[in-house]
Motif scaffolding. Structure first.
Motif, PDB file in Angstrom:
ATOM      1  N   GLY A 335       0.724  -0.879   0.330  1.00 41.89           N
ATOM      2  CA  GLY A 335       0.040   0.127   0.096  1.00 41.89           C
ATOM      3  C   GLY A 335       1.203   1.169  -0.488  1.00 41.89           C
ATOM      4  N   PRO A 336       0.369   2.534  -0.143  1.00 37.32           N
ATOM      5  CA  PRO A 336       0.994   3.595   0.474  1.00 37.32           C
ATOM      6  C   PRO A 336       1.781   3.670   1.293  1.00 37.32           C
ATOM      7  CG  PRO A 336      -1.535   4.168  -0.267  1.00 37.32           C
ATOM      8  CD  PRO A 336      -1.418   2.760  -0.436  1.00 37.32           C
ATOM      9  N   THR A 337       3.363   4.209   1.554  1.00 35.51           N
ATOM     10  CA  THR A 337       3.670   4.795   2.265  1.00 35.51           C
ATOM     11  C   THR A 337       3.298   4.948   3.417  1.00 35.51           C
ATOM     12  OG1 THR A 337       6.200   4.609   0.615  1.00 35.51           O
ATOM     13  CG2 THR A 337       6.698   5.278   3.514  1.00 35.51           C
ATOM     14  N   VAL A 338       4.078   5.025   4.979  1.00 33.13           N
ATOM     15  CA  VAL A 338       3.502   5.339   6.089  1.00 33.13           C
ATOM     16  C   VAL A 338       4.727   6.095   6.894  1.00 33.13           C
ATOM     17  CG1 VAL A 338       2.112   5.113   8.135  1.00 33.13           C
ATOM     18  CG2 VAL A 338       1.134   4.099   6.072  1.00 33.13           C
ATOM     19  N   PHE A 339       4.943   7.447   6.570  1.00 30.45           N
ATOM     20  CA  PHE A 339       6.072   7.719   7.342  1.00 30.45           C
ATOM     21  C   PHE A 339       5.630   8.443   8.645  1.00 30.45           C
ATOM     22  CE2 PHE A 339       6.449   8.545   3.013  1.00 30.45           C
ATOM     23  CZ  PHE A 339       8.385   8.539   2.543  1.00 30.45           C
ATOM     24  N   ASP A 340       6.618   8.153   9.913  1.00 30.29           N
ATOM     25  CA  ASP A 340       6.465   8.819  10.969  1.00 30.29           C
ATOM     26  C   ASP A 340       7.569   9.713  11.560  1.00 30.29           C
ATOM     27  OD1 ASP A 340       8.825   7.142  11.174  1.00 30.29           O
ATOM     28  OD2 ASP A 340       7.529   5.541  12.240  1.00 30.29           O
ATOM     29  N   ARG A 341       8.564   9.824  10.638  1.00 27.27           N
ATOM     30  CA  ARG A 341       9.549  11.225  10.294  1.00 27.27           C
ATOM     31  C   ARG A 341       9.529  11.686   9.668  1.00 27.27           C
ATOM     32  NH1 ARG A 341      11.395   5.806  12.769  1.00 27.27           N
ATOM     33  NH2 ARG A 341      12.717   6.191  10.984  1.00 27.27           N
ATOM     34  N   TYR A 342      10.171  12.982   9.151  1.00 27.58           N
ATOM     35  CA  TYR A 342      10.045  13.813   7.882  1.00 27.58           C
ATOM     36  C   TYR A 342      12.133  13.580   8.445  1.00 27.58           C
ATOM     37  CZ  TYR A 342       6.019  15.820   8.266  1.00 27.58           C
ATOM     38  OH  TYR A 342       4.993  16.222   7.760  1.00 27.58           O
ATOM     39  N   ALA A 343      12.849  13.613   6.880  1.00 27.75           N
ATOM     40  CA  ALA A 343      13.728  13.658   6.875  1.00 27.75           C
ATOM     41  C   ALA A 343      14.339  14.368   5.565  1.00 27.75           C
ATOM     42  CB  ALA A 343      14.316  12.147   6.044  1.00 27.75           C
ATOM     43  N   THR A 344      14.930  15.353   6.646  1.00 27.81           N
ATOM     44  CA  THR A 344      15.678  16.599   5.378  1.00 27.81           C
ATOM     45  C   THR A 344      16.926  16.678   5.039  1.00 27.81           C
ATOM     46  OG1 THR A 344      14.220  18.311   6.197  1.00 27.81           O
ATOM     47  CG2 THR A 344      15.974  19.167   4.783  1.00 27.81           C
ATOM     48  N   VAL A 345      17.472  16.682   3.740  1.00 31.83           N
ATOM     49  CA  VAL A 345      18.951  16.725   3.117  1.00 31.83           C
ATOM     50  C   VAL A 345      18.549  18.192   2.176  1.00 31.83           C
ATOM     51  CG1 VAL A 345      18.386  16.290   0.528  1.00 31.83           C
ATOM     52  CG2 VAL A 345      20.530  16.507   1.454  1.00 31.83           C
ATOM     53  N   ARG A 346      19.765  19.227   3.105  1.00 29.41           N
ATOM     54  CA  ARG A 346      20.282  20.353   2.192  1.00 29.41           C
ATOM     55  C   ARG A 346      21.866  20.262   1.952  1.00 29.41           C
ATOM     56  NH1 ARG A 346      15.833  20.397   2.094  1.00 29.41           N
ATOM     57  NH2 ARG A 346      14.573  22.769   2.711  1.00 29.41           N
ATOM     58  N   TRP A 347      22.095  20.395   0.327  1.00 30.41           N
ATOM     59  CA  TRP A 347      23.652  20.416  -0.490  1.00 30.41           C
ATOM     60  C   TRP A 347      23.705  21.727  -0.366  1.00 30.41           C
ATOM     61  CZ3 TRP A 347      19.560  17.837  -3.270  1.00 30.41           C
ATOM     62  CH2 TRP A 347      19.163  16.392  -3.523  1.00 30.41           C
ATOM     63  N   PHE A 348      25.617  21.830  -0.150  1.00 29.81           N
ATOM     64  CA  PHE A 348      26.207  23.249  -0.630  1.00 29.81           C
ATOM     65  C   PHE A 348      27.609  23.351  -1.087  1.00 29.81           C
ATOM     66  CE2 PHE A 348      26.423  21.630   3.987  1.00 29.81           C
ATOM     67  CZ  PHE A 348      28.107  21.775   4.062  1.00 29.81           C
ATOM     68  N   GLY A 349      27.510  24.063  -1.818  1.00 33.39           N
ATOM     69  CA  GLY A 349      28.850  25.111  -2.529  1.00 33.39           C
ATOM     70  C   GLY A 349      29.020  26.097  -2.547  1.00 33.39           C
ATOM     71  N   ALA A 350      29.954  26.592  -2.960  1.00 35.29           N
ATOM     72  CA  ALA A 350      30.719  27.489  -2.922  1.00 35.29           C
ATOM     73  C   ALA A 350      29.250  28.550  -3.738  1.00 35.29           C
ATOM     74  CB  ALA A 350      32.269  28.049  -3.487  1.00 35.29           C
TER      75      ALA A 350
END
Length: 431
Positions: A335-350
């Motif tokens: 079935g559809p995915t059930v999430f219980d947390r929020y995962a975030t990525v941020r990438w950075f360069g110059a």
């Protein structure tokens, strides 16, 4: 009670032969998943691309999950790849291919069709990667009517922009990773972008599109035995100084259930219209202010970078195991995915060209400040005395991953870590 993200699957069948074609060490969890499922694993590497992207496959822990390794000088060389695969297939018949890199999906699809192994349709994968062709197919099917034009230079591009209205988006007709993509506000900037455009980046043509406003999202959907698997809708962030540059993702997106359903239905219509038939696909979508989804880009492969790991951190389960099972053409009930947390990525360069720092500053401050919410923080400068300005995904030198039960907090911590790193480096970064 059964975990909806980890449905039981039948007892392990006899070992089957799964062949991965990739230059990404981040796919090691997929090798491990195939091995855990009891299969024989072959890996075909591409040395030139590993070197170009500063990837050290030999230093990664992948080897214990792989039974046989073949290292090609360049896996995008179709003749060399085909010869290698045919040798592999003669030695031990291939049951499934997994290709997670844009440049390899189409050649692997062609070889899979030749030897009769289920895989993504080669013609559909080619259409997905040729962005103007993809738009033409969707327009003919009535799925998406975003205005666009394949142009030969400034005059044609300016004529399109005058008719569609500025701003417009200029991008390579075939490409990935935001490389060569620009949001252009006026004719002077359009002339500048096209004058500076590298011939190799635009070798397949220059695509100009109408500018889409709204929320930048992506849908991750699986397809096996004609049945769609709704895996996730993610929200994307971009850099305000160069809007075509993606700076991060949060899984799942902070949208309503109705918006989630609308985006997923649109993604399914896109995949169906183009004719992709097997795999996990990454569909980038702009959800307009009027609630209408519009296509940004269709990728005939699983989401890239660290996003499969974000999926797991957010509670979605092992998407790599699912990927292997899909490419083995197994029937899957999920079935559809059930999430219980929020995962975030941020990438950075110059943000701009600057001298490279002499060393990576201490990173321990972030863990001390944010504790278990900080999953990972990595900084790795490219070789050389200078940091080039980051204008595509390959220009990033840093990454932070955060997981938290609260969406706003997950995003805030990730952005604060990037800001803290900019302060410690003494340079402005993309964020």
């Amino acid at each position: 009670m059964t975990d909806p993200n980890h449905p039981p699957h039948p007892s392990a069948p006899a070992a089957r032969h799964v062949v991965f074609v990739t230059w990404k060490t981040g796919n090691a969890p997929a090798f491990e998943a195939a091995k855990r499922l009891g299969h024989h694993v072959t890996l075909i590497r591409s040395l030139l691309m590993e070197q170009a992207q500063n990837v050290d496959f030999d230093a990664s822990p992948y080897a214990r999950f792989v039974d046989r390794v073949h290292v090609l000088k360049d896996a995008t060389d179709f003749a060399a790849l085909r010869s290698c695969v045919l040798d592999v297939h003669r030695e031990r018949p291939v049951d499934a291919f997994v290709a997670t890199v844009d440049a390899l999906v189409v050649p692997v699809a062609r070889i899979a069709e030749e030897i009769g192994v289920p895989f993504t349709d080669a013609g559909a994968a080619e259409a997905a990667k040729q962005k103007n062709r993809c738009r033409e197919i969707l327009a003919a099917a009535g799925v998406d009517t975003t205005r666009h034009a394949l142009v030969g230079g400034f005059e044609e591009a300016a004529a399109f922009a005058d008719a569609a209205g500025y701003p417009v988006v200029v991008k390579p007709a075939r490409g990935s990773g935001s490389e060569g993509a620009h949001v252009v506000a006026d004719a002077d900037r359009l002339a500048g972008v096209l004058a500076e455009a590298a011939d190799d980046a635009y070798a397949a043509g220059i695509l100009v599109e109408e500018y889409l406003e709204g929320r930048f999202l992506s849908a991750e959907i699986g397809l096996v035995h004609g049945r769609f698997l709704r895996l996730a809708v993610s929200e994307r962030s971009t850099w305000d100084r160069h809007e075509a540059l993606e700076t991060g993702t949060t899984i799942p997106a902070g949208i309503s259930a109705e918006e989630h359903d609308r985006v997923m239905r649109f993604a399914e219509e896109v995949v169906s219209a183009v004719g992709l038939r097997l795999g996990i696909f990454h569909v980038e979508v702009m959800l307009g202010t009027d609630g209408t989804p519009r296509l940004i880009e269709l990728n005939p492969r699983i989401m890239g970078s660290c996003l499969p790991n974000l999926f797991r951190l957010a509670g979605g389960g092992d998407i790599f195991e699912l990927l292997v099972r899909i490419h083995l053409n197994e029937p899957i009930e999920r079935g559809p995915t059930v999430f219980d947390r929020y995962a975030t990525v941020r990438w950075f360069g110059a943000a701009d060209r600057v001298p490279a720092p002499e060393r990576v500053p201490d990173l321990g401050w972030a863990a001390e400040e944010y504790g278990d919410s900080l999953h990972a923080l990595t900084v790795r400068f490219p070789e050389g005395d200078t940091l080039p300005p980051c204008r595509g995904n390959l220009g990033n030198f840093g990454e932070v991953q955060v997981v938290h039960p609260d969406r706003a907090t997950s995003i805030r911590i990730a952005e604060e870590v990037v800001g803290g790193m900019a302060d410690r480096l003494g340079i402005e970064v993309t964020r």
